[in-house]
Design a protein around this motif. Structure first.
Motif, PDB file in Angstrom:
ATOM      1  N   GLU A 203       0.272  22.259  15.043  1.00  0.00           N
ATOM      2  CA  GLU A 203      -0.408  21.000  15.322  1.00  0.00           C
ATOM      3  C   GLU A 203      -1.061  20.381  14.104  1.00  0.00           C
ATOM      4  OE1 GLU A 203      -1.831  21.688  19.916  1.00  0.00           O
ATOM      5  OE2 GLU A 203      -3.207  20.731  18.501  1.00  0.00           O
ATOM      6  N   LEU A 204      -1.148  21.129  13.003  1.00  0.00           N
ATOM      7  CA  LEU A 204      -1.805  20.602  11.813  1.00  0.00           C
ATOM      8  C   LEU A 204      -0.751  20.075  10.846  1.00  0.00           C
ATOM      9  CD1 LEU A 204      -4.488  23.361  11.292  1.00  0.00           C
ATOM     10  CD2 LEU A 204      -4.896  20.991  11.928  1.00  0.00           C
ATOM     11  N   ARG A 205      -0.942  18.846  10.404  1.00  0.00           N
ATOM     12  CA  ARG A 205       0.009  18.217   9.502  1.00  0.00           C
ATOM     13  C   ARG A 205      -0.253  18.668   8.077  1.00  0.00           C
ATOM     14  NH1 ARG A 205       2.161  12.990  10.332  1.00  0.00           N
ATOM     15  NH2 ARG A 205       0.562  12.722  11.930  1.00  0.00           N
ATOM     16  N   CYS A 206       0.799  18.867   7.306  1.00  0.00           N
ATOM     17  CA  CYS A 206       0.624  19.171   5.886  1.00  0.00           C
ATOM     18  C   CYS A 206       0.233  17.884   5.181  1.00  0.00           C
ATOM     19  CB  CYS A 206       1.920  19.717   5.303  1.00  0.00           C
ATOM     20  SG  CYS A 206       1.877  19.880   3.515  1.00  0.00           S
ATOM     21  N   PRO A 207      -0.942  17.827   4.510  1.00  0.00           N
ATOM     22  CA  PRO A 207      -1.374  16.571   3.874  1.00  0.00           C
ATOM     23  C   PRO A 207      -0.477  16.159   2.717  1.00  0.00           C
ATOM     24  CG  PRO A 207      -3.200  18.129   4.083  1.00  0.00           C
ATOM     25  CD  PRO A 207      -1.956  18.878   4.396  1.00  0.00           C
ATOM     26  N   LYS A 208       0.319  17.126   2.217  1.00  0.00           N
ATOM     27  CA  LYS A 208       1.196  16.814   1.088  1.00  0.00           C
ATOM     28  C   LYS A 208       2.563  16.326   1.575  1.00  0.00           C
ATOM     29  CE  LYS A 208       1.870  16.573  -3.222  1.00  0.00           C
ATOM     30  NZ  LYS A 208       1.141  15.528  -3.928  1.00  0.00           N
TER      31      LYS A 208
ATOM     32  N   SER B 159       0.845  -1.193   0.000  1.00  0.00           N
ATOM     33  CA  SER B 159       0.000   0.000   0.000  1.00  0.00           C
ATOM     34  C   SER B 159       0.879   1.241   0.000  1.00  0.00           C
ATOM     35  CB  SER B 159      -0.923  -0.005   1.217  1.00  0.00           C
ATOM     36  OG  SER B 159      -0.169   0.085   2.393  1.00  0.00           O
ATOM     37  N   ASP B 160       0.329   2.345  -0.462  1.00  0.00           N
ATOM     38  CA  ASP B 160       1.071   3.604  -0.539  1.00  0.00           C
ATOM     39  C   ASP B 160       0.947   4.331   0.794  1.00  0.00           C
ATOM     40  OD1 ASP B 160       0.742   6.590  -2.640  1.00  0.00           O
ATOM     41  OD2 ASP B 160       2.058   6.095  -0.967  1.00  0.00           O
ATOM     42  N   PRO B 161       2.070   4.548   1.492  1.00  0.00           N
ATOM     43  CA  PRO B 161       1.950   5.135   2.828  1.00  0.00           C
ATOM     44  C   PRO B 161       1.486   6.582   2.820  1.00  0.00           C
ATOM     45  CG  PRO B 161       4.246   4.966   2.200  1.00  0.00           C
ATOM     46  CD  PRO B 161       3.468   4.244   1.153  1.00  0.00           C
ATOM     47  N   THR B 162       1.656   7.275   1.677  1.00  0.00           N
ATOM     48  CA  THR B 162       1.253   8.678   1.688  1.00  0.00           C
ATOM     49  C   THR B 162      -0.207   8.872   1.292  1.00  0.00           C
ATOM     50  OG1 THR B 162       1.886   9.039  -0.600  1.00  0.00           O
ATOM     51  CG2 THR B 162       3.578   9.380   1.054  1.00  0.00           C
ATOM     52  N   GLU B 163      -0.861   7.772   0.894  1.00  0.00           N
ATOM     53  CA  GLU B 163      -2.233   7.953   0.420  1.00  0.00           C
ATOM     54  C   GLU B 163      -3.188   8.138   1.589  1.00  0.00           C
ATOM     55  OE1 GLU B 163      -3.329   5.315  -2.725  1.00  0.00           O
ATOM     56  OE2 GLU B 163      -5.400   5.288  -2.035  1.00  0.00           O
ATOM     57  N   LEU B 164      -3.963   9.201   1.517  1.00  0.00           N
ATOM     58  CA  LEU B 164      -4.948   9.452   2.563  1.00  0.00           C
ATOM     59  C   LEU B 164      -6.306   8.972   2.091  1.00  0.00           C
ATOM     60  CD1 LEU B 164      -4.065  13.114   3.562  1.00  0.00           C
ATOM     61  CD2 LEU B 164      -3.276  11.025   4.621  1.00  0.00           C
ATOM     62  N   SER B 165      -7.034   8.312   2.960  1.00  0.00           N
ATOM     63  CA  SER B 165      -8.399   7.955   2.575  1.00  0.00           C
ATOM     64  C   SER B 165      -9.260   9.192   2.747  1.00  0.00           C
ATOM     65  CB  SER B 165      -8.909   6.811   3.435  1.00  0.00           C
ATOM     66  OG  SER B 165      -8.844   7.163   4.790  1.00  0.00           O
TER      67      SER B 165
ATOM     68  N   ARG C 120     -23.725  12.810  -3.581  1.00  0.00           N
ATOM     69  CA  ARG C 120     -22.890  12.315  -2.487  1.00  0.00           C
ATOM     70  C   ARG C 120     -21.582  11.781  -3.047  1.00  0.00           C
ATOM     71  NH1 ARG C 120     -27.378   9.720  -0.128  1.00  0.00           N
ATOM     72  NH2 ARG C 120     -26.739   7.909  -1.353  1.00  0.00           N
ATOM     73  N   ILE C 121     -20.498  12.069  -2.342  1.00  0.00           N
ATOM     74  CA  ILE C 121     -19.193  11.561  -2.762  1.00  0.00           C
ATOM     75  C   ILE C 121     -19.106  10.087  -2.379  1.00  0.00           C
ATOM     76  CG2 ILE C 121     -16.713  11.745  -2.366  1.00  0.00           C
ATOM     77  CD1 ILE C 121     -17.178  14.704  -1.757  1.00  0.00           C
ATOM     78  N   ARG C 122     -18.836   9.233  -3.364  1.00  0.00           N
ATOM     79  CA  ARG C 122     -18.794   7.809  -3.089  1.00  0.00           C
ATOM     80  C   ARG C 122     -17.374   7.277  -3.003  1.00  0.00           C
ATOM     81  NH1 ARG C 122     -24.222   5.994  -3.623  1.00  0.00           N
ATOM     82  NH2 ARG C 122     -23.459   3.878  -3.411  1.00  0.00           N
ATOM     83  N   TYR C 123     -16.437   7.949  -3.683  1.00  0.00           N
ATOM     84  CA  TYR C 123     -15.068   7.430  -3.690  1.00  0.00           C
ATOM     85  C   TYR C 123     -14.127   8.518  -4.127  1.00  0.00           C
ATOM     86  CZ  TYR C 123     -11.197   4.196  -4.503  1.00  0.00           C
ATOM     87  OH  TYR C 123      -9.995   3.543  -4.445  1.00  0.00           O
ATOM     88  N   ARG C 124     -12.891   8.496  -3.591  1.00  0.00           N
ATOM     89  CA  ARG C 124     -11.869   9.446  -4.040  1.00  0.00           C
ATOM     90  C   ARG C 124     -10.635   8.670  -4.448  1.00  0.00           C
ATOM     91  NH1 ARG C 124      -8.434  13.583  -1.455  1.00  0.00           N
ATOM     92  NH2 ARG C 124      -8.096  12.195   0.283  1.00  0.00           N
ATOM     93  N   HIS C 125     -10.257   8.775  -5.711  1.00  0.00           N
ATOM     94  CA  HIS C 125      -9.073   8.086  -6.230  1.00  0.00           C
ATOM     95  C   HIS C 125      -7.923   9.078  -6.330  1.00  0.00           C
ATOM     96  CE1 HIS C 125      -6.486   5.455  -8.544  1.00  0.00           C
ATOM     97  NE2 HIS C 125      -6.383   6.393  -9.468  1.00  0.00           N
ATOM     98  N   VAL C 126      -6.781   8.702  -5.718  1.00  0.00           N
ATOM     99  CA  VAL C 126      -5.585   9.541  -5.787  1.00  0.00           C
ATOM    100  C   VAL C 126      -4.663   8.968  -6.857  1.00  0.00           C
ATOM    101  CG1 VAL C 126      -3.527  10.246  -4.536  1.00  0.00           C
ATOM    102  CG2 VAL C 126      -5.727  10.209  -3.378  1.00  0.00           C
ATOM    103  N   GLY C 127      -4.227   9.824  -7.779  1.00  0.00           N
ATOM    104  CA  GLY C 127      -3.349   9.333  -8.834  1.00  0.00           C
ATOM    105  C   GLY C 127      -4.087   9.288 -10.159  1.00  0.00           C
ATOM    106  N   ASP C 128      -3.382   8.827 -11.206  1.00  0.00           N
ATOM    107  CA  ASP C 128      -3.990   8.909 -12.526  1.00  0.00           C
ATOM    108  C   ASP C 128      -5.057   7.834 -12.709  1.00  0.00           C
ATOM    109  OD1 ASP C 128      -1.986   6.929 -14.755  1.00  0.00           O
ATOM    110  OD2 ASP C 128      -2.105   6.816 -12.555  1.00  0.00           O
TER     111      ASP C 128
END
Lengths: 199, 159
Positions: free
Chosen positions: B47-52, A34-40, A157-165
Motif C-alpha cells: 500500500e505504500l508508494r515508492c517516492p522515487k 510542472s514536473d509530475p514526479t516532484e513531491l511537495s 523550522r523547515i521553510r522550503y524544500r527544493h528538488v534538483g540542482d
C-alpha cells in the motif's frame, strides 16, 4: 413559451462542454509546465526532525538536530553517485564564498573515502558535513533523491524544500530571496537582543 | 483470415515481449515469528508508494529508497506498530501521495469523486442529446400534410 425555454436549455447544454473544455485547458496548461514526479515536502513549516549523525571527516564526532537550529541555513543533500550534484557543486562553492551558510548531508554514498575525495578535489562549500551512510536521517527529512536543498530558519523550522540542482536561476528566483529574508529577520532579532543586553 | 492471424500474432508477441517478470524485492530477508505481523508487513509494503519510482509500491520497486522504506516498515512492524502508525510515519515525511489509499480530504476529493462525476455528466449529456434528437424527428401536422402533397405530386409526375 416552451420553445424559448428549450432554446435556453439548448444554449446551456451547448455552453457547458465549452466551459468544461476551457477549465481543462487551464488545468492542463499548468500541468504542462510542472514536473509530475516532484513531491511537495510534507515537512514545510515543521521543525527539523530529531536525528544523530556523524561528521564526515571525523566519525567520532556526532551531531544532532541542534546543529540546524540557531541561524538560517541551507541543508544540501548530495552524493558522489549523483551527477546533478556534481553539476551544482561549483555554484554551491560560489554561494559559500558569498557567505551563504550551507550544511552538507552526504546521502547513502558508495564510501566515505569517495565522498572525502570529492570534497578535497572539488572544494568543500559546507560549514558542516553530515555523513548519512544508511540514509535513515534522510528518510526523516522526506528525502527521495539527490540533490535536494532545504531552507531552514533560525528557529530550526523547515521553510522550503527544493528538488534538483541549485543554480543561478533557482537561487535568484526562489532560494535566494527566501534566504535573504530569513537572514534579515535573524539579524534584526539578534540586534534587538544585543541592545537589550547592553545597559 | 491470414491478415487477421498475422495481426493477432504480432500484437501478442509485442505484449508478451514487453512483460518482464516483476523484479520484486527479495522478501526472504524479512523473517517473522508472528504470522499476523508478517501479514501486516506484506499489506503495508503493497500500500505504500515508492517516492522515487512513483508508479510502484515499495514491494515492487528496486530503488534503494524502496529498500530503506521496506527495512523501516519491517522494524516498525516487528516493534509492534499498528498499520495506522506506520502509514502516519510515512505520510508525515513524504505526504499523502505515499499511500495508495489517500484520505478523503478537500484536496483529494477531486481524485475520489472525479471518475464518478465524469460518468454522471456523460450520462446526462447522452440523455439530453438523445431527447433532442427524438423531438426533431416528429413532424408537425402541417409538415405531414405538405409531405402528403409532395408525394402525390411526385407520383403524378412519374406516371
Amino acid at each position: 413559451m416552451a420553445q424559448s425555454s428549450s432554446k435556453q436549455w439548448r444554449l446551456t447544454v451547448f455552453l457547458l462542454p465549452l466551459i468544461a473544455f476551457l477549465l481543462l485547458v487551464v488545468f492542463l496548461l499548468r500541468g504542462l509546465f510542472s514536473d509530475p514526479t516532484e513531491l511537495s515536502s510534507a515537512l514545510v513549516g515543521k521543525p527539523v526532525p530529531a536525528f544523530t549523525v556523524p561528521d564526515i571527516y571525523d566519525t567520532s564526532v556526532i551531531y544532532s538536530e541542534q546543529v540546524l537550529q540557531g541561524r538560517p541555513l541551507l541543508l544540501n543533500v548530495w552524493a558522489t553517485w549523483c551527477p546533478t550534484c556534481r553539476a551544482e557543486h561549483a555554484y554551491l562553492n560560489q554561494l559559500a564564498v558569498q557567505g551563504v551558510y550551507i550544511v552538507g548531508l552526504n546521502y547513502k554514498d558508495d564510501s566515505r573515502s569517495k565522498a572525502l575525495n570529492w570534497l578535497t578535489t572539488l572544494g568543500d562549500p559546507y560549514q558542516l558535513n553530515l555523513f548519512d551512510a544508511s540514509g535513515r536521517v534522510a528518510i526523516e527529512f522526506g528525502v527521495y533523491g539527490a540533490p535536494e536543498t532545504f531552507v531552514i530558519d533560525a528557529q530550526g523550522r523547515i521553510r522550503y524544500r527544493h528538488v534538483g540542482d541549485v543554480n543561478e536561476r533557482v537561487w535568484q528566483q526562489v532560494l535566494g530571496p527566501l534566504y535573504s529574508e530569513l537572514m534579515r529577520e535573524y539579524e534584526r532579532s539578534s540586534q534587538a537582543d544585543e541592545e537589550q543586553q547592553s545597559p | 483470415m491470414k491478415v487477421l492471424m498475422i495481426v493477432v500474432v504480432t500484437l501478442l508477441s509485442i505484449t508478451l515481449g514487453s512483460l518482464s517478470p516483476t523484479q520484486a524485492a527479495n522478501l526472504e530477508t524479512y523473517q517473522f515469528d508472528d504470522p499476523a505481523k508478517e501479514a501486516l508487513f506484506r499489506q503495508l509494503i503493497g500500500e505504500l508508494r515508492c517516492p522515487k519510482c512513483q508508479n510502484q509500491a515499495i514491494v515492487d520497486s528496486d530503488a534503494p529508497l524502496a529498500k530503506d522504506l521496506r527495512d523501516q516498515t519491517y522494524s516498525m512492524v516487528q516493534e509492534g506498530a499498528s498499520k495506522q502508525q506506520v502509514i502516519d510515519y510515512m505520510v508525515v515525511r513524504y505526504g499523502d501521495f505515499v499511500h495508495y489509499k489517500p484520505p478523503v480530504t478537500a484536496a483529494t476529493l477531486v481524485l475520489w469523486l472525479g471518475p464518478l462525476a465524469l460518468i454522471v455528466i456523460g450520462a446526462v449529456v447522452i440523455t439530453v442529446v438523445a431527447r433532442q434528437r427524438g423531438d426533431s424527428h416528429e413532424l408537425s401536422a402541417e409538415e405531414v400534410a405538405a409531405l402528403a402533397r409532395l408525394r402525390q405530386s411526385s407520383s403524378a409526375q412519374d406516371q
